[in-house]
Scaffold this active site. Structure first.
Site, PDB file in Angstrom:
ATOM      1  N   ASP A 218      48.939 -22.207 -14.426  1.00 53.19           N
ATOM      2  CA  ASP A 218      48.001 -21.519 -13.532  1.00 53.19           C
ATOM      3  C   ASP A 218      46.970 -22.559 -13.102  1.00 53.19           C
ATOM      4  OD1 ASP A 218      45.915 -20.158 -12.367  1.00 53.19           O
ATOM      5  OD2 ASP A 218      45.633 -18.728 -14.013  1.00 53.19           O
ATOM      6  N   CYS A 383      37.776 -11.770 -15.450  1.00 53.71           N
ATOM      7  CA  CYS A 383      39.208 -11.497 -15.628  1.00 53.71           C
ATOM      8  C   CYS A 383      39.759 -12.194 -16.871  1.00 53.71           C
ATOM      9  CB  CYS A 383      40.006 -11.898 -14.391  1.00 53.71           C
ATOM     10  SG  CYS A 383      39.722 -10.850 -12.958  1.00 53.71           S
TER      11      CYS A 383
END
Length: 425
Positions: A218, A383
């Site tokens: 990511d 998040c």
């Protein structure tokens, strides 16, 4: 030597490319663009959430809509051909930027989250089963954590998490234990959007490949802020979003090794991604188009290429140097206050963001008060709810920096934090 003297480029010249930075904030939001004489200058420190868009990138979007707006791959007429060439060459620009072998390895998506889901559904549902495992980290963004968590529930695969040390780094001994002969995928954030930790992707890739597992990086916080080469990292997949690197929203990138992408079935079906359709069956278009169903984000893809070219004008090494300079300066100034808890590694060992809490002030209250000073930061769990649970806090404040931020803006942050602390003392 003054910190400003260490800037790797002319920051004031950069700021001129971003008219939004001249905004005044405060007062009645319904009067935006009207009398702002009583308002205060914007200090934008929420770049890990989204960066601003420079004039050359805005121009690229406008030029498309004003000059050659047409659908791609569907028309013989000149406008369609011009749009198709620009859109396809945008893939080439991205491939060169991240060291991919070619456009075949570059899939345009809406964002990093969609790229994660593409791999999880197109690869994960086919390849994972009970007895397999997927290895993540405790610092994963929900885009990775929730996606693989749900795929694990559907397939019966176990989902494991590499532990984070008290210093905010990955426990690599734990990683070596968690990644075993049953591991099929290692999915790890390159730069943590909460801790600022820069994870050792190549070392993790070696661990994964030794066990015949794949690795997915990511790179939402790394590709915009530092040189990233997928060959050097030896990753099988990598994803990032355009809006975090001076590009528009609605465009992201999935890099995948061509051999793996070739073996995968499409995630979405419809127009554009097909080669031949009969009433009985269909065959798929070549890479990368077989994973780009329907009318793509044409203007956004073209603008993403413009954003990359803009950043390459600085050199990503200098982008990284500027971010790290500001992050270290902010870390040191916040530490000197004496009543701030900072999460993650030391200031000289992190990416360009600092997450923290002020003694006696909830992060949401802090963000609200800072807004009164014109300072825009993030507050919440970013998040990363499970990571915050591990840290023992419900939320944190986060200041994050980019090419147009200055030392003076960090000083404004410190002044606002001091004011908030005095208010709650």
């Amino acid at each position: 030597m003054e910190v400003q003297e260490s800037y790797p480029f002319d920051v004031e010249a950069v700021r001129a490319d971003f008219p939004i930075l001249d905004r005044k904030v405060g007062g009645d939001p319904t009067t935006i663009g009207q009398d702002d004489s009583d308002d205060i200058p914007l200090v934008y420190l929420d770049n890990a959430a989204t960066t601003h868009t420079p004039e050359p990138v805005v121009d690229a979007i406008v030029d498309y809509y004003r000059g050659y707006n047409a659908n791609v791959h569907r028309g013989i007429h000149q406008l369609s051909q011009e749009a198709s060439v620009a859109y396809e060459e945008a893939h080439d620009t991205v491939a060169d930027f991240i060291g991919a072998a070619g456009r075949e390895e570059v899939i345009f998506t809406k964002n990093t989250t969609e790229a994660m889901n593409l791999v999880a559904y197109a690869w994960g549902l086919e390849e994972l089963s009970a007895g397999d495992n997927v290895v993540l980290t405790e610092m994963e963004h929900h885009a990775s954590l929730v996606t693989w968590q749900q795929i694990g529930k559907r397939t019966g695969a176990d989902v494991r998490f590499i532990e984070v040390t008290d210093e905010g780094r990955l426990d690599m001994d734990d990683a070596a234990e968690k990644i075993d002969d049953d591991t099929e995928m290692v999915s790890v954030v390159h730069v943590s959007n909460t801790l600022g930790t820069v994870n050792p992707i190549r070392e993790l890739a070696d661990l994964a490949h030794e066990r015949d597992a794949l690795i997915f990086a990511d790179a939402a916080q790394s590709v915009p802020t530092r040189p990233v080469d997928v060959t050097d990292l030896d990753v099988d997949f990598l994803a990032f979003s355009g809006h975090k690197l001076c590009g528009p929203t609605g465009i992201g990138v999935l890099y995948g090794r061509e051999s793996i992408l070739e073996s995968m079935s499409p995630y979405l079906y419809g127009g554009e991604m097909i080669r031949r359709v009969t009433f009985e069956d269909s065959t798929w278009e070549d890479l990368p188009w077989k994973f780009e169903a329907g009318t793509p984000s044409i203007a956004q893809g073209i603008a993403l290429a413009a954003a990359i070219e803009y950043l390459e004008g600085f050199g990503m090494e200098r982008v990284q140097a500027h971010e790290e300079l500001l992050a270290e300066y902010a870390y040191d100034r916040l530490t000197d206050l004496g009543y701030v808890d900072i999460y993650g590694p030391p200031g000289d060992e992190r990416g360009g963001l600092v997450a923290f809490n002020v003694e006696g002030v909830h992060a949401h209250d802090l963000s609200s008060i800072l807004n009164d000073y014109g300072v825009a930061i993030r507050a919440g769990d970013h998040c990363t709810q499970p990571l915050h649970d591990t840290l023992g806090v419900a939320a944190s404040a986060r200041a994050s920096f980019y090419i147009y931020n200055t030392v003076e803006e960090v000083d404004a942050l410190i002044e606002a934090v001091s004011g908030a602390h005095e208010l709650f003392a």
